[in-house]
Motif scaffolding. Structure first.
Motif, PDB file in Angstrom:
ATOM      1  N   ALA A   3       0.803  -1.227   0.000  1.00 39.14           N
ATOM      2  CA  ALA A   3       0.000   0.000   0.000  1.00 39.14           C
ATOM      3  C   ALA A   3       0.835   1.276   0.000  1.00 39.14           C
ATOM      4  O   ALA A   3       0.488   2.245  -0.671  1.00 39.14           O
ATOM      5  N   ASP A   4       1.940   1.292   0.728  1.00 36.53           N
ATOM      6  CA  ASP A   4       2.753   2.518   0.766  1.00 36.53           C
ATOM      7  C   ASP A   4       3.914   2.496  -0.229  1.00 36.53           C
ATOM      8  O   ASP A   4       4.772   3.366  -0.216  1.00 36.53           O
ATOM      9  N   HIS A   5       3.932   1.496  -1.104  1.00 30.81           N
ATOM     10  CA  HIS A   5       4.924   1.359  -2.175  1.00 30.81           C
ATOM     11  C   HIS A   5       6.360   1.240  -1.661  1.00 30.81           C
ATOM     12  O   HIS A   5       7.306   1.610  -2.349  1.00 30.81           O
ATOM     13  N   SER A   6       6.517   0.716  -0.454  1.00 33.14           N
ATOM     14  CA  SER A   6       7.862   0.545   0.112  1.00 33.14           C
ATOM     15  C   SER A   6       8.433  -0.840  -0.163  1.00 33.14           C
ATOM     16  O   SER A   6       9.604  -1.091   0.105  1.00 33.14           O
ATOM     17  N   ALA A   7       7.620  -1.752  -0.703  1.00 32.86           N
ATOM     18  CA  ALA A   7       8.081  -3.114  -1.003  1.00 32.86           C
ATOM     19  C   ALA A   7       7.487  -3.579  -2.328  1.00 32.86           C
ATOM     20  O   ALA A   7       6.345  -3.265  -2.644  1.00 32.86           O
ATOM     21  N   VAL A   8       8.282  -4.335  -3.061  1.00 24.12           N
ATOM     22  CA  VAL A   8       7.865  -4.868  -4.352  1.00 24.12           C
ATOM     23  C   VAL A   8       8.293  -6.326  -4.435  1.00 24.12           C
ATOM     24  O   VAL A   8       9.364  -6.685  -3.974  1.00 24.12           O
ATOM     25  N   GLU A   9       7.439  -7.170  -5.010  1.00 21.32           N
ATOM     26  CA  GLU A   9       7.771  -8.577  -5.239  1.00 21.32           C
ATOM     27  C   GLU A   9       7.363  -8.969  -6.642  1.00 21.32           C
ATOM     28  O   GLU A   9       6.408  -8.418  -7.195  1.00 21.32           O
ATOM     29  N   PHE A  10       8.080  -9.944  -7.193  1.00 15.67           N
ATOM     30  CA  PHE A  10       7.701 -10.507  -8.482  1.00 15.67           C
ATOM     31  C   PHE A  10       6.523 -11.447  -8.298  1.00 15.67           C
ATOM     32  O   PHE A  10       6.368 -12.060  -7.245  1.00 15.67           O
ATOM     33  N   VAL A  11       5.709 -11.575  -9.340  1.00 18.72           N
ATOM     34  CA  VAL A  11       4.686 -12.616  -9.395  1.00 18.72           C
ATOM     35  C   VAL A  11       5.347 -13.803 -10.086  1.00 18.72           C
ATOM     36  O   VAL A  11       6.006 -13.635 -11.113  1.00 18.72           O
ATOM     37  N   VAL A  12       5.195 -14.988  -9.513  1.00 15.66           N
ATOM     38  CA  VAL A  12       5.824 -16.176 -10.087  1.00 15.66           C
ATOM     39  C   VAL A  12       4.783 -17.253 -10.376  1.00 15.66           C
ATOM     40  O   VAL A  12       3.803 -17.390  -9.652  1.00 15.66           O
ATOM     41  N   PRO A  13       5.022 -18.021 -11.442  1.00 17.51           N
ATOM     42  CA  PRO A  13       4.125 -19.133 -11.744  1.00 17.51           C
ATOM     43  C   PRO A  13       4.429 -20.299 -10.809  1.00 17.51           C
ATOM     44  O   PRO A  13       5.519 -20.374 -10.228  1.00 17.51           O
ATOM     45  N   PRO A  14       3.501 -21.211 -10.657  1.00 19.16           N
ATOM     46  CA  PRO A  14       3.763 -22.378  -9.817  1.00 19.16           C
ATOM     47  C   PRO A  14       4.783 -23.302 -10.479  1.00 19.16           C
ATOM     48  O   PRO A  14       4.909 -23.324 -11.709  1.00 19.16           O
ATOM     49  N   GLU A  15       5.523 -24.020  -9.667  1.00 18.51           N
ATOM     50  CA  GLU A  15       6.467 -24.994 -10.200  1.00 18.51           C
ATOM     51  C   GLU A  15       5.690 -26.007 -11.041  1.00 18.51           C
ATOM     52  O   GLU A  15       4.628 -26.474 -10.638  1.00 18.51           O
ATOM     53  N   ALA A  75       2.737 -14.143  -5.327  1.00 20.49           N
ATOM     54  CA  ALA A  75       3.831 -13.196  -5.076  1.00 20.49           C
ATOM     55  C   ALA A  75       5.018 -14.033  -4.595  1.00 20.49           C
ATOM     56  O   ALA A  75       4.860 -14.961  -3.820  1.00 20.49           O
ATOM     57  N   SER A  76       6.224 -13.699  -5.096  1.00 24.08           N
ATOM     58  CA  SER A  76       7.410 -14.526  -4.846  1.00 24.08           C
ATOM     59  C   SER A  76       7.700 -14.769  -3.363  1.00 24.08           C
ATOM     60  O   SER A  76       8.182 -15.828  -2.993  1.00 24.08           O
ATOM     61  N   LYS A  77       7.417 -13.787  -2.516  1.00 22.81           N
ATOM     62  CA  LYS A  77       7.647 -13.948  -1.087  1.00 22.81           C
ATOM     63  C   LYS A  77       6.349 -13.931  -0.298  1.00 22.81           C
ATOM     64  O   LYS A  77       6.347 -13.754   0.915  1.00 22.81           O
ATOM     65  N   GLY A  78       5.236 -14.055  -1.012  1.00 22.09           N
ATOM     66  CA  GLY A  78       3.937 -14.156  -0.361  1.00 22.09           C
ATOM     67  C   GLY A  78       3.315 -12.835   0.069  1.00 22.09           C
ATOM     68  O   GLY A  78       2.471 -12.823   0.973  1.00 22.09           O
ATOM     69  N   MET A  79       3.681 -11.728  -0.577  1.00 22.63           N
ATOM     70  CA  MET A  79       3.109 -10.432  -0.207  1.00 22.63           C
ATOM     71  C   MET A  79       1.586 -10.494  -0.280  1.00 22.63           C
ATOM     72  O   MET A  79       1.023 -10.843  -1.317  1.00 22.63           O
ATOM     73  N   LYS A  80       0.937 -10.131   0.798  1.00 24.75           N
ATOM     74  CA  LYS A  80      -0.519 -10.218   0.903  1.00 24.75           C
ATOM     75  C   LYS A  80      -1.196  -8.891   0.592  1.00 24.75           C
ATOM     76  O   LYS A  80      -0.652  -7.826   0.891  1.00 24.75           O
TER      77      LYS A  80
END
Length: 85
Positions: A3-15, A75-80
């Protein structure tokens, strides 16, 4: 992004998902639009505001879970509860 744009993660496909596989959303199916039509109508700009991650970090569109042959994209690290862009 959060929400505050302080963190970004990649979206990844399932293995196990195949390279180039189409990502669908539960309850939405049909043939894809032609590439030139997709760009011309600026469809991504119209769809993007509703593309998010849910409380588990799974990519959803208007609440419908993303789907591939191997499962949902996440999200690669599970960002909710984040915006996907």
């Amino acid at each position: 992004t959060n929400a505050d744009h302080s963190a970004v993660e990649f979206v990844v496909p399932p293995e196990g998902a195949k390279v180039g596989e189409r990502v669908m959303f539960e309850g939405f199916d049909g043939a894809p639009e032609a590439e030139n039509k997709f760009a011309k109508k600026k469809m991504l700009e119209k769809l993007a505001p509703d593309l998010k991650t849910d409380g588990n970090g799974t990519v959803v569109w208007k609440g419908a879970k993303s789907v591939t042959s191997a499962g949902p994209c996440v999200a690669s690290k599970g960002m909710k509860d984040a915006q996907v862009s």
